[in-house]
Write a protein that holds these residues in place. Structure first.
Motif, mmCIF file in Angstrom:
data_model
loop_
_atom_site.group_PDB
_atom_site.id
_atom_site.type_symbol
_atom_site.label_atom_id
_atom_site.label_comp_id
_atom_site.label_asym_id
_atom_site.label_seq_id
_atom_site.Cartn_x
_atom_site.Cartn_y
_atom_site.Cartn_z
ATOM 1 N N LEU A 1 0.773 -1.419 -0.098
ATOM 2 C CA LEU A 1 -0.037 0.127 0.057
ATOM 3 C C LEU A 1 0.951 1.204 -0.033
ATOM 4 C CD1 LEU A 1 -2.740 1.395 0.086
ATOM 5 C CD2 LEU A 1 -2.844 1.031 2.442
ATOM 6 N N GLY A 2 2.098 1.452 0.653
ATOM 7 C CA GLY A 2 2.733 2.455 0.785
ATOM 8 C C GLY A 2 3.344 2.682 -0.539
ATOM 9 N N PRO A 3 3.876 1.809 -1.293
ATOM 10 C CA PRO A 3 4.532 2.244 -2.729
ATOM 11 C C PRO A 3 3.368 2.730 -3.541
ATOM 12 C CG PRO A 3 5.697 0.198 -1.670
ATOM 13 C CD PRO A 3 4.577 0.736 -0.746
ATOM 14 N N TYR A 4 2.243 2.022 -3.522
ATOM 15 C CA TYR A 4 1.078 2.416 -4.243
ATOM 16 C C TYR A 4 0.683 3.805 -4.076
ATOM 17 C CZ TYR A 4 -3.832 2.478 -5.611
ATOM 18 O OH TYR A 4 -5.019 2.901 -6.075
ATOM 19 N N MET A 5 0.797 4.153 -2.723
ATOM 20 C CA MET A 5 0.380 5.460 -2.625
ATOM 21 C C MET A 5 1.247 6.399 -3.171
ATOM 22 S SD MET A 5 -1.645 5.601 1.123
ATOM 23 C CE MET A 5 -0.305 4.958 2.145
ATOM 24 N N ALA A 6 2.563 6.047 -3.028
ATOM 25 C CA ALA A 6 3.681 7.217 -3.607
ATOM 26 C C ALA A 6 3.636 7.204 -5.102
ATOM 27 C CB ALA A 6 5.172 6.312 -3.442
ATOM 28 N N GLY A 7 3.039 6.039 -5.885
ATOM 29 C CA GLY A 7 2.815 6.032 -7.394
ATOM 30 C C GLY A 7 1.698 6.951 -7.804
ATOM 31 N N VAL A 8 0.480 6.876 -6.913
ATOM 32 C CA VAL A 8 -0.504 7.704 -6.822
ATOM 33 C C VAL A 8 -0.229 9.312 -6.887
ATOM 34 C CG1 VAL A 8 -2.908 8.385 -5.885
ATOM 35 C CG2 VAL A 8 -2.149 5.811 -6.204
ATOM 36 N N PHE A 9 0.378 9.733 -5.782
ATOM 37 C CA PHE A 9 0.503 11.113 -5.460
ATOM 38 C C PHE A 9 1.729 11.497 -6.110
ATOM 39 C CE2 PHE A 9 -1.602 9.617 -1.650
ATOM 40 C CZ PHE A 9 -2.930 10.057 -2.154
ATOM 41 N N GLY B 1 1.868 10.582 -9.396
ATOM 42 C CA GLY B 1 1.285 10.837 -10.688
ATOM 43 C C GLY B 1 1.752 9.650 -11.646
ATOM 44 N N ARG B 2 2.149 8.623 -11.044
ATOM 45 C CA ARG B 2 2.695 7.391 -12.051
ATOM 46 C C ARG B 2 1.735 6.528 -11.944
ATOM 47 N NH1 ARG B 2 6.027 4.791 -8.844
ATOM 48 N NH2 ARG B 2 6.307 6.049 -7.169
ATOM 49 N N THR C 1 -8.859 23.323 -12.033
ATOM 50 C CA THR C 1 -7.668 23.175 -11.774
ATOM 51 C C THR C 1 -7.081 21.929 -12.607
ATOM 52 O OG1 THR C 1 -6.004 22.910 -9.916
ATOM 53 C CG2 THR C 1 -8.067 21.549 -9.701
ATOM 54 N N SER C 2 -5.520 21.367 -12.234
ATOM 55 C CA SER C 2 -5.252 20.376 -12.847
ATOM 56 C C SER C 2 -4.000 19.909 -12.011
ATOM 57 C CB SER C 2 -4.938 20.569 -14.378
ATOM 58 O OG SER C 2 -3.867 21.186 -14.500
ATOM 59 N N PRO C 3 -3.469 18.719 -12.341
ATOM 60 C CA PRO C 3 -1.965 18.379 -11.526
ATOM 61 C C PRO C 3 -1.043 19.100 -11.872
ATOM 62 C CG PRO C 3 -3.357 16.217 -12.201
ATOM 63 C CD PRO C 3 -3.955 17.645 -13.193
ATOM 64 N N TRP D 1 -6.296 20.356 -4.336
ATOM 65 C CA TRP D 1 -7.544 19.702 -4.553
ATOM 66 C C TRP D 1 -7.059 18.190 -5.446
ATOM 67 C CZ3 TRP D 1 -10.793 22.356 -2.558
ATOM 68 C CH2 TRP D 1 -11.009 23.839 -2.349
ATOM 69 N N VAL D 2 -5.875 18.433 -5.958
ATOM 70 C CA VAL D 2 -5.665 17.096 -6.775
ATOM 71 C C VAL D 2 -5.092 16.067 -5.601
ATOM 72 C CG1 VAL D 2 -3.636 15.866 -8.123
ATOM 73 C CG2 VAL D 2 -4.462 18.105 -8.794
ATOM 74 N N ASP D 3 -4.463 16.568 -4.457
ATOM 75 C CA ASP D 3 -4.200 15.429 -3.539
ATOM 76 C C ASP D 3 -5.614 14.918 -2.763
ATOM 77 O OD1 ASP D 3 -1.277 15.843 -4.244
ATOM 78 O OD2 ASP D 3 -1.156 17.463 -2.665
ATOM 79 N N VAL D 4 -6.277 15.853 -2.562
ATOM 80 C CA VAL D 4 -7.587 15.299 -1.904
ATOM 81 C C VAL D 4 -8.190 14.555 -2.792
ATOM 82 C CG1 VAL D 4 -9.548 16.081 -1.176
ATOM 83 C CG2 VAL D 4 -7.755 17.373 -0.267
ATOM 84 N N THR D 5 -8.329 14.698 -4.084
ATOM 85 C CA THR D 5 -9.002 14.011 -5.161
ATOM 86 C C THR D 5 -8.744 12.297 -5.004
ATOM 87 O OG1 THR D 5 -9.895 15.908 -6.212
ATOM 88 C CG2 THR D 5 -10.094 13.791 -7.429
#
Length: 563
Positions: free
Chosen positions: A21-29, A31-32, A49-51, A164-168
C-alpha cells in the motif's frame, strides 16, 4: 482469538500494507498510477485546476482553510434542518445549535467526537453527510503530509503540490476502494446495512414492542476505522454488535486503523528516495505502540481495584468491568491502544471503566501527540516534526549545522516545528484549566475526585488530538463543552496543519547539501532512539503534573471512592 495469534496476524497484515500500500500511494501521488484518470478529470474541470497547476504553501493552506470552512458550514446546515430533509424515517427534529456546531467541527477535523447518540439524534441523511466528511477529512490529512514530504524531497522549488489534486486522489485511489472492500466484509459478518426504518419486534409473552434502530451502518463502520475517524452510527460504537458483530470484524477494525498511517512511512521513503528513512520512522512508531500496548494490556489484566476494595470476588481474567464478553480484557486493551494512538477514537469497550492505570495508558498515549502511528496523514507529519527536532538536537551535540535529508535545519524550521509540536499541549492544558475553574465545567463529570478530573483532562486531550474517544462519565452535551470542545478541535487540527505547510514550503525552497563525514545519519537505530527520546521527554515534561492529579493518584488510592 488468542492475543498472541492476534498480534501475529496484525503484524503480518501491517507488513503487507507497508510493502504494497505504501509504494502504491507514492505512485498515486507522484502521478505514476493513473488508472482512475477518467474519474479525476471531471473533478478538476469543476474546480478549474489540474495536476500541472501546483500551489505555493500559502495557496495550499488557503485552499485547505476554505475547503474545511465550507465543509463545516454545509454539515452544520444539514444538521440544523434535518427535520425538513428526506431519509428521516423516525422524523427526528433539528439538532441544537451548539451540538450541531460541535458535530460539524468534529467530523471535518477528523475528530468525530460525539456528544449524542447517533441512533436517537441523527437521520439517515445526516449520518451519510457525516460519512462524506469521514472520507474528506482523512484525505485532507494525507494532503498535508504529502506537502511536507514534497518539501523534503524537492530542491529549490516554490510549490508543494496541488491541494485539490491530492484530496481527489486520496479519496478515489485509496479511501474509497479499501473502504468498499472492508464494508463488504462487515456486511458479510452481520453488520447492518439498510435504508429501511427501525425494526419493531413484539414480545409474544409480555406484549412489549421493542424498537431496534437500523440504518446504513456497515459501510460507515469501514471508513470510520480506515480514515481514523471513529464516529459510529450507534452510541455504543464498536461495542454494538450491529456495528462490530464478530471477532473477525474486531480484528479487521484494528488493522484498518493502523493500515494507512503505517503504510505512509513507506510512501515517505519512496518519495524521498530512501526506503530506510521510512523504516526509521516506522521503527519509532512501532516501539512506542508496542510499549503502550504491553503496558495497557497488562494493566487491564489486573483486578479492578474498586471491586477488590469492596471485598467482592474478581474475575481471574482481569478487569471485565465495561468490557464486551465477546472480546475480553486484553483484546479490548489492544483495540483501545490502536484507537487512541491513531486519531480514531472508536471503542469496543467503556474506556471510563478501565483500571486507573489502564486509563492512564490510553490517555498518556494521546499525550505523546499523533506519532505512534497517529492518524491518516497526521501521524506522518507529526513524527516528521519530532524528527526535525531530533536532528536539531543531534546537530547541537556534534557542533555542526543540523541536516535532514540534505536540507539544513535552521532557526525558521525549528520555530515552525516547535509551534506544531506545542500547539496540542497548550490547548489541552489551557482548556482543561478553564473547565475545572468554572461551574459549567466542574458540574459535568459524574465522578468526584481524581477520576472526575481525568474525565475532563481526557476530553480535551482527545479533542485537541482530533481523536474523539472519551471517558463516558463526562456529561459533555452542554453549551459550554460543545463550544469549547469545538475550539479545541479546530486548534488541534489547523493550528498544526498551517505551520506544517509553512515548513514544507520553507524546506522546498532549500537546496540539498551533500552528505559529508560529519553528517548525522537519520536512518540508524541511534536516530530512532533520539526521536523516541524527544517524544517521551516533551510528553513527560508537559503532562506529568496533570496526570499525577488524575489517573496516577487514582491508582494509588487503591479503589477509594470519591464523592
Amino acid at each position: 482469538m488468542d492475543l498472541f495469534l492476534t498480534i501475529v496476524v496484525l503484524v503480518a497484515a501491517l507488513a503487507v500494507c507497508w510493502r504494497f500500500l505504501g509504494p502504491y500511494m507514492a505512485g498515486v501521488f507522484e502521478g505514476r498510477i493513473t488508472f482512475l484518470a477518467w474519474a479525476e478529470r471531471p473533478v478538476y474541470r469543476l474546480l478549474r485546476t489540474s495536476p500541472e497547476q501546483e500551489q505555493t504553501w500559502q495557496r495550499y493552506a488557503g485552499a485547505l482553510v476554505v475547503f474545511s470552512g465550507l465543509s463545516i458550514l454545509f454539515t452544520y446546515l444539514v444538521l440544523r434542518i434535518q427535520g425538513s430533509l428526506p431519509l428521516n424515517p423516525e422524523h427526528l427534529g433539528a439538532v441544537s445549535p451548539a451540538l450541531a456546531w460541535n458535530t460539524a467541527v468534529s467530523f471535518v477535523t477528523n475528530t468525530n467526537w460525539q456528544n449524542y447518540a447517533g441512533e436517537r439524534t441523527l437521520s439517515y441523511l445526516s449520518q451519510m453527510t457525516l460519512v462524506v466528511q469521514q472520507f474528506l477529512s482523512p484525505a485532507v490529512g494525507i494532503a498535508v503530509a504529502l506537502a511536507l514530504v514534497r518539501g523534503l524531497a524537492r530542491r529549490e522549488s516554490k510549490t508543494v503540490g496541488n491541494f485539490w489534486v491530492d484530496v481527489t486522489r486520496a479519496v478515489l485511489y485509496v479511501l474509497l476502494p479499501i473502504a468498499f472492500l472492508a464494508g463488504i466484509v462487515f456486511v458479510a459478518q452481520g453488520a447492518v446495512q439498510t435504508l429501511a426504518g427501525p425494526a419493531h419486534v413484539r414480545d409474544g409473552l409480555t406484549g412489549f414492542t421493542q424498537v431496534i434502530p437500523r440504518g446504513p451502518v456497515a459501510f460507515m463502520e469501514a471508513i470510520k476505522q480506515l480514515g481514523t475517524n471513529g464516529g459510529g452510527f450507534y452510541a455504543a460504537n464498536g461495542a454494538m454488535p450491529y456495528e462490530n458483530p464478530t471477532g473477525l470484524t474486531n480484528l479487521l477494525s484494528i488493522v484498518l486503523m493502523l493500515a494507512i498511517p503505517v503504510a505512509l512511512t513507506a510512501t515517505f521513503g519512496d518519495m524521498v528516495g530512501s526506503r530506510r528513512q521510512g523504516l526509521a520512522l516506522l521503527a519509532a512508531m512501532a516501539v512506542l505502540f508496542g510499549a503502550w500496548t504491553g503496558f495497557t494490556t497488562w494493566a487491564e489484566h489486573q483486578p479492578n481495584p474498586a471491586v477488590a476494595a469492596a471485598g467482592l470476588p474478581h474475575q481471574p481474567t482481569g478487569n471485565m468491568e465495561g468490557k464486551e464478553a465477546r472480546f475480553g480484557d486484553t483484546q479490548s486493551a489492544l483495540y483501545g491502544v490502536a484507537s487512541t494512538q491513531t486519531s480514531t477514537g472508536s471503542a469496543d469497550a467503556a474506556y471510563d471503566s478501565f483500571n486507573p492505570i489502564g486509563g492512564f495508558g490510553l490517555l498518556s498515549g494521546m499525550m505523546l501527540g499523533e506519532v505512534s502511528p497517529g492518524g491518516v496523514g497526521t501521524g506522518l507529519y507529526t513524527i516528521l516534526l519530532f524528527a526535525i527536532l531530533a536532528v536539531f538536537i543531534a546537530g547541537l551535540m556534534v557542533g555542526r549545522t543540523p541536516e535532514y535529508l540534505g536540507k539544513k535545519i535552521q532557526a525558521r524550521e525549528i520555530q515552525l516545528a516547535g509551534i506544531g509540536i506545542l500547539v496540542m499541549p497548550i490547548v489541552v492544558l489551557v482548556l482543561s484549566a478553564i473547565a475545572v475553574s468554572v461551574h459549567a465545567g466542574r458540574v459535568a463529570p459524574l465522578n468526584g475526585g481524581p477520576h472526575g478530573f481525568s474525565e475532563i483532562l481526557y476530553a480535551f486531550t482527545s479533542q485537541a488530538n482530533n481523536n474523539g474517544s472519551a471517558f463516558g462519565g463526562l456529561s459533555s452535551n452542554t453549551a459550554f463543552y460543545n463550544v469549547l470542545g469545538g475550539v479545541a478541535m479546530l486548534l488541534g487540527r489547523f493550528a498544526i496543519m498551517v505551520p506544517v505547510l509553512a515548513l514544507g514550503g520553507v524546506l522546498a525552497e532549500k537546496a540539498t547539501v551533500p552528505a559529508g563525514p560529519g553528517t548525522f545519519r537519520t536512518d540508524t537505530p541511534l536516530f530512532v532512539g533520539l526521536v523516541i527520546g524527544s517524544i517521551l521527554l516533551i510528553g513527560a515534561l508537559t503532562f506529568f503534573p496533570a496526570v499525577s492529579l488524575g489517573p496516577i493518584v487514582e491508582q494509588l488510592s487503591h479503589g477509594r471512592f470519591f464523592g
